[in-house]
Design an enzyme around this catalytic site. Structure first.
Site, PDB file in Angstrom:
ATOM      1  CG  HIS A  68      -7.720  12.771  -8.565  1.00 15.27           C
ATOM      2  ND1 HIS A  68      -7.809  11.709  -7.695  1.00 15.27           N
ATOM      3  CD2 HIS A  68      -8.597  13.698  -8.103  1.00 15.27           C
ATOM      4  CE1 HIS A  68      -8.706  11.975  -6.753  1.00 15.27           C
ATOM      5  NE2 HIS A  68      -9.203  13.175  -6.982  1.00 15.27           N
ATOM      6  CG  ASP A  87      -1.938   1.115   1.183  1.00 22.40           C
ATOM      7  OD1 ASP A  87      -2.993   0.907   0.562  1.00 22.40           O
ATOM      8  OD2 ASP A  87      -1.676   2.195   1.754  1.00 22.40           O
ATOM      9  CD  GLU A 125      -4.508   4.084  -1.579  1.00 23.15           C
ATOM     10  OE1 GLU A 125      -4.723   4.527  -0.441  1.00 23.15           O
ATOM     11  OE2 GLU A 125      -5.328   4.181  -2.518  1.00 23.15           O
ATOM     12  CG  ASP A 163      -4.178   8.909 -12.393  1.00 21.13           C
ATOM     13  OD1 ASP A 163      -4.612   8.318 -11.373  1.00 21.13           O
ATOM     14  OD2 ASP A 163      -4.912   9.452 -13.240  1.00 21.13           O
ATOM     15  NE  ARG A 203      11.723 -15.124  -8.894  1.00 21.59           N
ATOM     16  CZ  ARG A 203      11.691 -16.262  -8.207  1.00 21.59           C
ATOM     17  NH1 ARG A 203      12.751 -17.053  -8.194  1.00 21.59           N
ATOM     18  NH2 ARG A 203      10.595 -16.610  -7.535  1.00 21.59           N
ATOM     19  NE  ARG A 247      19.016 -11.880  -1.233  1.00 15.38           N
ATOM     20  CZ  ARG A 247      19.134 -13.093  -0.719  1.00 15.38           C
ATOM     21  NH1 ARG A 247      19.519 -13.238   0.552  1.00 15.38           N
ATOM     22  NH2 ARG A 247      18.865 -14.156  -1.438  1.00 15.38           N
ATOM     23  CG  ASN A 266      -5.108  11.175  -5.439  1.00 10.36           C
ATOM     24  OD1 ASN A 266      -4.442  11.275  -6.463  1.00 10.36           O
ATOM     25  ND2 ASN A 266      -5.616  10.031  -5.029  1.00 10.36           N
TER      26      ASN A 266
END
Length: 316
Positions: free
Chosen positions: A195, A182, A225, A199, A214, A241, A190
């Site tokens: 906004h 998050d 979000e 974006d 990968r 990692r 925003n």
């Protein structure tokens, strides 16, 4: 007409005379002809070349054209082939049998060349329409599974993919990690920058995820979000990692909106599938979400691991 405009036609007949008549009828600049003498050979050619049209005799040495039609319909899932049945049989009941088996059209031998040419043209147009519909359906399916803003897979896409992977992880005992992400204080971006700025931040984070996950794994935007990362076949140290690398990359990026330069951070919640435990993806995601809330409560811009048999780990 270029080679790309040629339509591939598989001609199936054990008679060299019949094959030659079809060859002389269909212009070589419009049709690329392949020839098979038996049903078995025809199926091999069909699997290899995926012809747009098949023109087949009813009677063949190994099995009938009707059986060939049935096999083609079974094996042509995902693409359409137009089948014309050539037959010396004039009995309408037999003709109906051929059509019900999957033939699109039929011609009675001996055929008139102009009639075969006309019916092949109908088949060509029909196949073109089918291919256009198939292409549009694939595009629609892709849209259904893609987040419109970031171009990433969406919640539905990752749920379908993760469920299949989870089943494999339980069956074969490989590791499966679910990571909820998050963006921190996103509402403030925003509210203060607009906004379009929000974006831009979402797109950048999606880009970082795509570039640092990968190909055998998956990441998705599941709403607002919030993002999800799925990592498999990797141990705990490898996961930590990877998450820390993504966290640092995003934290170090500077966004410029008008006269303002800002940095945005993200919080991560990590959950691991206990080996051999048939856990549903929703439940595993809920564990990762709980770890994410813990990361938020402990200051944001960090990750937390959902407690299992291991002690909870956190790091900024």
């Amino acid at each position: 007409m270029t080679a790309e405009d040629q339509v591939t036609v598989l001609v199936v007949d054990d008679s060299p005379v019949a094959r030659k008549l079809v060859e002389l009828t269909l212009p070589s600049d419009e049709y690329l002809l392949l020839f098979a003498k038996t049903g078995t050979e025809a199926l091999e050619f069909f699997a290899r070349y995926r012809p747009a049209l098949v023109i087949t005799d009813w009677l063949m040495p190994d099995f009938s054209g009707v059986e060939l039609c049935q096999r083609i319909r079974v094996e042509s899932q995902g693409f359409y082939t137009y089948v014309i049945l050539l037959t010396g049989i004039s009995d309408k009941a037999q003709v109906v049998k051929g059509l019900l088996a999957g033939a699109d059209d039929y011609l009675t031998k001996p055929f008139h060349p102009e009639e075969l040419l006309a019916r092949a043209a109908v088949g060509r147009r029909t196949v073109a329409l089918h291919r256009e519909i198939e292409s549009k359906n694939r595009q629609l399916e892709q849209l259904v599974l893609t987040d419109g803003l970031t171009g990433m897979p969406n919640r539905r896409a990752i749920e379908e993919w993760a469920t299949r992977q989870l089943n494999g992880a339980v069956r074969h005992g490989f590791s499966f990690w679910s990571i909820m992400v998050d963006l921190d204080n996103f509402k403030n971006i925003n509210d203060s920058c607009g906004h379009s700025a929000g974006d831009a931040v979402l797109k950048k984070f999606g880009e970082i995820l795509r570039d640092n996950v990968r190909r055998c794994d998956m990441c998705a935007r599941i709403g607002g979000e919030e993002f999800v990362i799925i990592l498999t076949h990797v141990d705990k140290d490898g996961v930590l990692r990877a998450v820390e690398h993504i966290r640092r990359l995003f934290e170090s990026h500077t966004f410029t909106f008008g006269s303002r330069n800002i940095r945005v951070t993200a919080s991560f919640g990590i959950a691991c599938l206990p080996l051999g435990v048939p856990l549903g993806f929703d439940e595993l995601l809920a564990r990762a979400d709980a770890a994410l809330y813990a990361a938020k409560d402990r200051g944001r811009n960090r990750f937390e691991i959902a407690a299992t048999e291991e002690t909870t780990t956190s790091r900024r």
